[in-house]
Design a protein around this motif. Structure first.
Motif, PDB file in Angstrom:
ATOM      1  N   LEU A 132      29.347  28.237  38.577  1.00  0.00           N
ATOM      2  CA  LEU A 132      30.295  28.872  39.492  1.00  0.00           C
ATOM      3  C   LEU A 132      31.567  28.056  39.609  1.00  0.00           C
ATOM      4  O   LEU A 132      32.685  28.604  39.586  1.00  0.00           O
ATOM      5  CB  LEU A 132      29.646  29.049  40.865  1.00  0.00           C
ATOM      6  N   ARG A 133      31.431  26.749  39.727  1.00  0.00           N
ATOM      7  CA  ARG A 133      32.619  25.904  39.855  1.00  0.00           C
ATOM      8  C   ARG A 133      33.502  26.010  38.624  1.00  0.00           C
ATOM      9  O   ARG A 133      34.740  26.072  38.721  1.00  0.00           O
ATOM     10  CB  ARG A 133      32.197  24.450  40.083  1.00  0.00           C
ATOM     11  N   LEU A 134      32.900  26.058  37.437  1.00  0.00           N
ATOM     12  CA  LEU A 134      33.684  26.206  36.223  1.00  0.00           C
ATOM     13  C   LEU A 134      34.324  27.585  36.141  1.00  0.00           C
ATOM     14  O   LEU A 134      35.475  27.727  35.702  1.00  0.00           O
ATOM     15  CB  LEU A 134      32.808  25.960  34.996  1.00  0.00           C
ATOM     16  N   ALA A 135      33.590  28.620  36.559  1.00  0.00           N
ATOM     17  CA  ALA A 135      34.156  29.973  36.545  1.00  0.00           C
ATOM     18  C   ALA A 135      35.358  30.071  37.484  1.00  0.00           C
ATOM     19  O   ALA A 135      36.385  30.683  37.140  1.00  0.00           O
ATOM     20  CB  ALA A 135      33.092  30.990  36.934  1.00  0.00           C
ATOM     21  N   LEU A 136      35.262  29.468  38.655  1.00  0.00           N
ATOM     22  CA  LEU A 136      36.388  29.485  39.593  1.00  0.00           C
ATOM     23  C   LEU A 136      37.576  28.715  39.043  1.00  0.00           C
ATOM     24  O   LEU A 136      38.739  29.110  39.229  1.00  0.00           O
ATOM     25  CB  LEU A 136      35.945  28.909  40.941  1.00  0.00           C
ATOM     26  N   GLU A 137      37.303  27.611  38.341  1.00  0.00           N
ATOM     27  CA  GLU A 137      38.393  26.855  37.736  1.00  0.00           C
ATOM     28  C   GLU A 137      39.044  27.654  36.606  1.00  0.00           C
ATOM     29  O   GLU A 137      40.281  27.668  36.470  1.00  0.00           O
ATOM     30  CB  GLU A 137      37.870  25.520  37.207  1.00  0.00           C
ATOM     31  N   ALA A 138      38.232  28.331  35.803  1.00  0.00           N
ATOM     32  CA  ALA A 138      38.786  29.161  34.738  1.00  0.00           C
ATOM     33  C   ALA A 138      39.639  30.283  35.313  1.00  0.00           C
ATOM     34  O   ALA A 138      40.717  30.594  34.776  1.00  0.00           O
ATOM     35  CB  ALA A 138      37.653  29.733  33.881  1.00  0.00           C
ATOM     36  N   GLU A 139      39.185  30.881  36.402  1.00  0.00           N
ATOM     37  CA  GLU A 139      39.980  31.928  37.045  1.00  0.00           C
ATOM     38  C   GLU A 139      41.303  31.365  37.556  1.00  0.00           C
ATOM     39  O   GLU A 139      42.368  31.981  37.397  1.00  0.00           O
ATOM     40  CB  GLU A 139      39.190  32.561  38.188  1.00  0.00           C
ATOM     41  N   ARG A 140      41.272  30.184  38.146  1.00  0.00           N
ATOM     42  CA  ARG A 140      42.494  29.557  38.653  1.00  0.00           C
ATOM     43  C   ARG A 140      43.479  29.276  37.526  1.00  0.00           C
ATOM     44  O   ARG A 140      44.704  29.408  37.716  1.00  0.00           O
ATOM     45  CB  ARG A 140      42.147  28.249  39.384  1.00  0.00           C
ATOM     46  N   LEU A 141      42.959  28.912  36.361  1.00  0.00           N
ATOM     47  CA  LEU A 141      43.806  28.572  35.229  1.00  0.00           C
ATOM     48  C   LEU A 141      44.322  29.802  34.480  1.00  0.00           C
ATOM     49  O   LEU A 141      45.103  29.659  33.539  1.00  0.00           O
ATOM     50  CB  LEU A 141      43.035  27.675  34.258  1.00  0.00           C
ATOM     51  N   GLY A 142      43.879  30.978  34.870  1.00  0.00           N
ATOM     52  CA  GLY A 142      44.347  32.200  34.224  1.00  0.00           C
ATOM     53  C   GLY A 142      43.509  32.661  33.052  1.00  0.00           C
ATOM     54  O   GLY A 142      43.954  33.517  32.269  1.00  0.00           O
ATOM     55  N   TYR A 143      42.310  32.139  32.905  1.00  0.00           N
ATOM     56  CA  TYR A 143      41.423  32.617  31.845  1.00  0.00           C
ATOM     57  C   TYR A 143      41.114  34.095  32.051  1.00  0.00           C
ATOM     58  O   TYR A 143      41.100  34.592  33.189  1.00  0.00           O
ATOM     59  CB  TYR A 143      40.124  31.810  31.831  1.00  0.00           C
ATOM     60  N   ASP A 144      40.836  34.784  30.947  1.00  0.00           N
ATOM     61  CA  ASP A 144      40.674  36.227  30.996  1.00  0.00           C
ATOM     62  C   ASP A 144      39.255  36.667  31.348  1.00  0.00           C
ATOM     63  O   ASP A 144      39.062  37.693  31.992  1.00  0.00           O
ATOM     64  CB  ASP A 144      41.062  36.825  29.641  1.00  0.00           C
ATOM     65  N   VAL A 145      38.236  35.902  30.899  1.00  0.00           N
ATOM     66  CA  VAL A 145      36.857  36.362  31.047  1.00  0.00           C
ATOM     67  C   VAL A 145      35.922  35.171  31.053  1.00  0.00           C
ATOM     68  O   VAL A 145      36.205  34.128  30.450  1.00  0.00           O
ATOM     69  CB  VAL A 145      36.491  37.345  29.893  1.00  0.00           C
ATOM     70  N   VAL A 146      34.804  35.322  31.741  1.00  0.00           N
ATOM     71  CA  VAL A 146      33.735  34.331  31.708  1.00  0.00           C
ATOM     72  C   VAL A 146      32.474  35.032  31.217  1.00  0.00           C
ATOM     73  O   VAL A 146      32.150  36.141  31.663  1.00  0.00           O
ATOM     74  CB  VAL A 146      33.507  33.681  33.093  1.00  0.00           C
ATOM     75  N   TRP A 147      31.773  34.383  30.271  1.00  0.00           N
ATOM     76  CA  TRP A 147      30.597  34.977  29.638  1.00  0.00           C
ATOM     77  C   TRP A 147      29.342  34.214  30.047  1.00  0.00           C
ATOM     78  O   TRP A 147      29.329  32.993  30.055  1.00  0.00           O
ATOM     79  CB  TRP A 147      30.724  34.916  28.115  1.00  0.00           C
TER      80      TRP A 147
END
Length: 351
Positions: A19-34
């Motif tokens: 979850l922490r990595l997914a939230l960081e990816a969202e903050r950085l503008g990543y498009d999708v989490v798998w």
């Protein structure tokens, strides 16, 4: 080229790390989490958890296992996840391998291409809220009722937010990749190497036919190990590479071993497999060639990663999905940030 986060299986890092990595990816503008599944955590529960804690980032299964669920159940699940996430779900499917299919799910592995084609047809019909009738060899619907009379074709009760949920197919080998082009909206690739991409793209184009590759999503999942010492960066990835090349499937049927052999590492792939299957995974990891790891990963400082991103984009990759390596959450989060920075620096044709 978009960025994604490949979390792998929940429980590998434990607790709330995914979850922490997914939230960081969202903050950085990543498009999708798998999120993935094998025979541990399931992808659906993890994605439901992430759906409730994120707001923008796409949520994908990479993959939901075809032998684990009927196609109608997968259609129900996809429609539910897409509705709960307000249209953010990406349905990635895969047949898994013979050992998991037969050993874990009790489902024969034979004729995976025909089964997958039928499976996707039924899933799409469910999501479109059609009355499902399918005259297939593997998934005939409806079956006759208990008295021998025809069963009743049914229609999804809920109304999904989208009538078409993007379907992705994990595929290795020419026929499977061609099927991804024919039946899916995207291809989930592991150990994608720009130097060996032309044949794969040709298979996708053959499967797509007149539709071409415009709008088709080529998703490459790549380990990322950041640092100035390339050998040390590669060493972090060795266990991962050895698991797939040496330990996935059986000696007679390991798709990733075959893939490594087709890239010119036939002798090395055989050695890695021999060591892994003899109970020496560390020895197997030590024998994975640096060249194989470097071709199928992002290693080194940010500028080198930027150059590699340009090469992956040129090889047809439209979504690059990051598997971050590091000993701590902070190191993995930094790897995500470094890739985002590298993409800003990369010279990508058309960007």
């Amino acid at each position: 080229m978009r960025l994604g986060l490949s979390m792998g299986h929940w429980g590998r890092d434990g607790g709330t790390e995914p979850l922490r990595l997914a939230l960081e990816a969202e903050r950085l503008g990543y498009d999708v989490v798998w999120a993935s599944e094998a025979y541990g955590s399931d992808a659906v529960t993890v994605l439901s958890w992430l759906a409730g804690r994120t707001t923008r980032i796409g949520l994908g299964s990479a993959v939901m296992q075809i032998p684990a669920r009927t196609p109608a159940m997968t259609g129900m699940t996809a429609a539910t996840l897409d509705t709960l996430s307000e249209g953010r779900f990406h349905l990635g499917l895969g047949v898994s391998g013979p050992q998991v299919s037969a050993g874990w799910h009790g489902v024969e592995f034979g004729r995976p291409l025909a089964r997958t084609r039928e499976y996707i047809d039924v899933v799409r019909a469910v999501v479109r809220r059609e009355r499902v009738r399918h005259e297939g060899e593997h998934y005939p619907l409806p079956l006759p009722g208990p008295d021998g009379s025809p069963g009743k074709p049914l229609q999804l009760i809920i109304h999904p937010v989208r009538a078409e949920i993007p379907v992705y197919l994990a595929a290795v080998g020419p026929r499977n990749i061609r099927l991804a082009g024919e039946t899916a909206d995207g291809w989930l690739a592991l150990f994608h190497a720009p130097s060996h991409a032309d044949d794969n793209l040709a298979q996708l184009r053959e499967g797509r036919g007149e539709r071409g590759l415009d709008g088709f999503d080529v998703v490459a999942s790549l380990p990322v190990s950041v640092g100035d010492d390339l050998d040390a960066c590669a060493d972090r990835v060795r266990d991962y590479a050895a698991l797939y090349v040496g330990g996935m499937g059986s000696r007679e049927k390991n798709f990733y071993n075959t893939q490594a052999s087709s890239m010119g590492y036939e002798k090395e792939a055989r050695t890695v497999q021999d060591l892994y299957l003899s109970g020496d995974p560390k020895g197997a990891a030590a024998e994975v060639p640096f060249g194989f790891i470097d071709e199928t990963s992002l290693l080194g400082p940010v500028d080198r990663i930027a150059d590699r991103l340009a090469a992956f984009a040129a090889s047809g990759v439209t979504t690059l999905s990051v598997i971050p390596y590091g000993d701590t959450h902070e190191a993995k989060a930094a790897a995500l940030a470094n890739v985002a920075e590298a993409l800003n620096r990369a010279t990508i044709q058309g960007s």
